[in-house]
Scaffold this motif. Structure first.
Motif, PDB file in Angstrom:
ATOM      1  N   ALA A  35     -14.609  -3.041  -0.284  1.00 22.80           N
ATOM      2  CA  ALA A  35     -14.127  -4.384   0.024  1.00 22.80           C
ATOM      3  C   ALA A  35     -14.484  -5.384  -1.063  1.00 22.80           C
ATOM      4  N   LEU A  36     -15.365  -5.034  -1.960  1.00 25.78           N
ATOM      5  CA  LEU A  36     -15.767  -5.943  -3.024  1.00 25.78           C
ATOM      6  C   LEU A  36     -14.765  -5.918  -4.172  1.00 25.78           C
ATOM      7  N   SER A  37     -14.780  -6.983  -4.988  1.00 29.44           N
ATOM      8  CA  SER A  37     -13.910  -7.036  -6.143  1.00 29.44           C
ATOM      9  C   SER A  37     -14.278  -5.934  -7.120  1.00 29.44           C
ATOM     10  N   LEU A  38     -13.280  -5.258  -7.663  1.00 31.07           N
ATOM     11  CA  LEU A  38     -13.548  -4.159  -8.593  1.00 31.07           C
ATOM     12  C   LEU A  38     -14.236  -4.659  -9.856  1.00 31.07           C
ATOM     13  N   SER A  39     -13.959  -5.897 -10.247  1.00 31.30           N
ATOM     14  CA  SER A  39     -14.537  -6.405 -11.488  1.00 31.30           C
ATOM     15  C   SER A  39     -16.047  -6.607 -11.388  1.00 31.30           C
ATOM     16  N   THR A  40     -16.594  -6.640 -10.179  1.00 34.96           N
ATOM     17  CA  THR A  40     -18.031  -6.812  -9.995  1.00 34.96           C
ATOM     18  C   THR A  40     -18.769  -5.488  -9.910  1.00 34.96           C
ATOM     19  N   GLN A  41     -18.042  -4.383  -9.900  1.00 36.16           N
ATOM     20  CA  GLN A  41     -18.666  -3.073  -9.776  1.00 36.16           C
ATOM     21  C   GLN A  41     -18.913  -2.472 -11.161  1.00 36.16           C
ATOM     22  N   GLU A  42     -19.736  -1.449 -11.179  1.00 29.85           N
ATOM     23  CA  GLU A  42     -20.075  -0.779 -12.434  1.00 29.85           C
ATOM     24  C   GLU A  42     -19.576   0.666 -12.403  1.00 29.85           C
ATOM     25  N   CYS A  43     -19.228   1.160 -13.567  1.00 25.84           N
ATOM     26  CA  CYS A  43     -18.778   2.550 -13.671  1.00 25.84           C
ATOM     27  C   CYS A  43     -19.959   3.494 -13.439  1.00 25.84           C
ATOM     28  N   THR A  44     -19.673   4.621 -12.831  1.00 21.18           N
ATOM     29  CA  THR A  44     -20.704   5.613 -12.525  1.00 21.18           C
ATOM     30  C   THR A  44     -20.399   6.922 -13.250  1.00 21.18           C
ATOM     31  N   PRO A  45     -21.430   7.701 -13.577  1.00 16.15           N
ATOM     32  CA  PRO A  45     -21.197   8.997 -14.239  1.00 16.15           C
ATOM     33  C   PRO A  45     -20.353   9.913 -13.363  1.00 16.15           C
ATOM     34  N   LEU A  46     -19.529  10.725 -14.032  1.00 15.43           N
ATOM     35  CA  LEU A  46     -18.618  11.608 -13.309  1.00 15.43           C
ATOM     36  C   LEU A  46     -18.988  13.060 -13.521  1.00 15.43           C
ATOM     37  N   ASP A  47     -18.742  13.862 -12.511  1.00 18.51           N
ATOM     38  CA  ASP A  47     -18.865  15.305 -12.617  1.00 18.51           C
ATOM     39  C   ASP A  47     -17.530  15.851 -13.125  1.00 18.51           C
ATOM     40  N   PRO A  48     -17.510  16.602 -14.224  1.00 22.96           N
ATOM     41  CA  PRO A  48     -16.237  17.123 -14.759  1.00 22.96           C
ATOM     42  C   PRO A  48     -15.444  17.955 -13.749  1.00 22.96           C
ATOM     43  N   SER A  49     -16.138  18.492 -12.743  1.00 24.46           N
ATOM     44  CA  SER A  49     -15.428  19.277 -11.739  1.00 24.46           C
ATOM     45  C   SER A  49     -14.786  18.394 -10.665  1.00 24.46           C
ATOM     46  N   GLN A  50     -15.024  17.089 -10.753  1.00 23.53           N
ATOM     47  CA  GLN A  50     -14.452  16.172  -9.759  1.00 23.53           C
ATOM     48  C   GLN A  50     -12.950  16.073  -9.944  1.00 23.53           C
ATOM     49  N   PRO A  51     -12.171  16.206  -8.870  1.00 23.96           N
ATOM     50  CA  PRO A  51     -10.712  16.105  -9.007  1.00 23.96           C
ATOM     51  C   PRO A  51     -10.287  14.653  -9.163  1.00 23.96           C
ATOM     52  N   PRO A  52      -9.181  14.393  -9.849  1.00 19.74           N
ATOM     53  CA  PRO A  52      -8.689  13.013  -9.963  1.00 19.74           C
ATOM     54  C   PRO A  52      -8.176  12.520  -8.612  1.00 19.74           C
ATOM     55  N   ILE A  53      -8.101  11.211  -8.472  1.00 23.39           N
ATOM     56  CA  ILE A  53      -7.610  10.657  -7.224  1.00 23.39           C
ATOM     57  C   ILE A  53      -6.111  10.912  -7.108  1.00 23.39           C
ATOM     58  N   THR A  54      -5.623  10.956  -5.898  1.00 21.82           N
ATOM     59  CA  THR A  54      -4.211  11.245  -5.666  1.00 21.82           C
ATOM     60  C   THR A  54      -3.350  10.028  -5.998  1.00 21.82           C
TER      61      THR A  54
END
Length: 220
Positions: free
Chosen positions: A95-114
């Motif tokens: 519910a928060l604005s995306l511009s106030t959030q921070e990027c998080t490390p990703l697992d390479p095995s994580q699938p992309p969003i649909t």
């Protein structure tokens, strides 16, 4: 000139014929310490007669509930009880604005969003659109800027780089002569889009560009 006003006022309303039988007359008393029942008092009564269409002249206070409403136990659904537990809900991260959030490390095995989720997140950024690679089907975010001149394009790229460097998420930037800049955002390691890409797009949206874009011509 002093006016002698009664210490207690009583309003009596005669309701239309269509009103349920149990509501033929309603009395509302504005009493200043007099606890005598209305039926035993001789205070002045103001009677409000119905208009031509059957409507009442005014609505003082709340009406009595209909039998069907009492049977449905509507009061427990509308009004809070004495033992109601009140909670303060803290908005979750979505519910928060995306511009106030921070990027998080990703697992390479994580699938992309649909694509369906991407279209929903697209509402949280401005000026971006989804593009899909015809060969691989990889989704990307794309945004275009038309600027005043070539120098303004270089300046916008520098500003975007400064934002991207702070969160370690870098878009694909291209300066197309004479005055257009394009940006594509996606995560190659997972072959598509993730939340980090939308966070980056929202942060880029906050970059000041008013001094770089052409001025609109004002017509007299």
């Amino acid at each position: 000139m002093a006016l002698n006003l009664p210490s207690s006022l009583c309003f009596q309303f005669r309701t239309p014929i269509s009103t349920p039988k149990h509501q033929t007359t309603q009395e509302f008393s504005f009493n200043s310490g007099n606890s005598t029942p209305l039926s035993l008092r001789n205070d002045r009564k103001v009677v409000a007669f119905g208009l031509a269409n059957g409507d009442m002249l005014g609505d003082f206070g709340a009406r009595d509930p209909y039998p069907a409403e009492i049977e449905s136990n509507f009061g427990e659904k509308v009004l809070t009880s004495g033992d109601t537990e009140h909670k303060i809900l803290i908005p979750n991260i979505s519910a928060l604005s995306l511009s106030t959030q921070e990027c998080t490390p990703l697992d390479p095995s994580q699938p992309p969003i649909t694509k369906q989720v991407a279209q929903q997140l697209l509402r949280k950024v401005i000026g971006w659109r989804l593009v899909e690679d015809e060969g691989t089907g990889i989704l990307r975010l794309q945004c275009l800027w038309k600027l005043k001149d070539y120098k303004s394009g270089i300046e916008l790229i520098n500003r975007i780089y400064d934002v991207a460097a702070t969160i370690q998420c870098y878009p694909d930037l291209r300066l197309e002569p004479p005055n257009q800049v394009s940006a594509q955002v996606y995560t190659p390691s997972i072959g598509g889009l993730c939340m980090n890409d939308f966070i980056l797009a929202a942060k880029i949206d906050n970059i000041k560009t008013s001094d770089l874009v052409p001025r609109r011509r004002a017509w007299a």
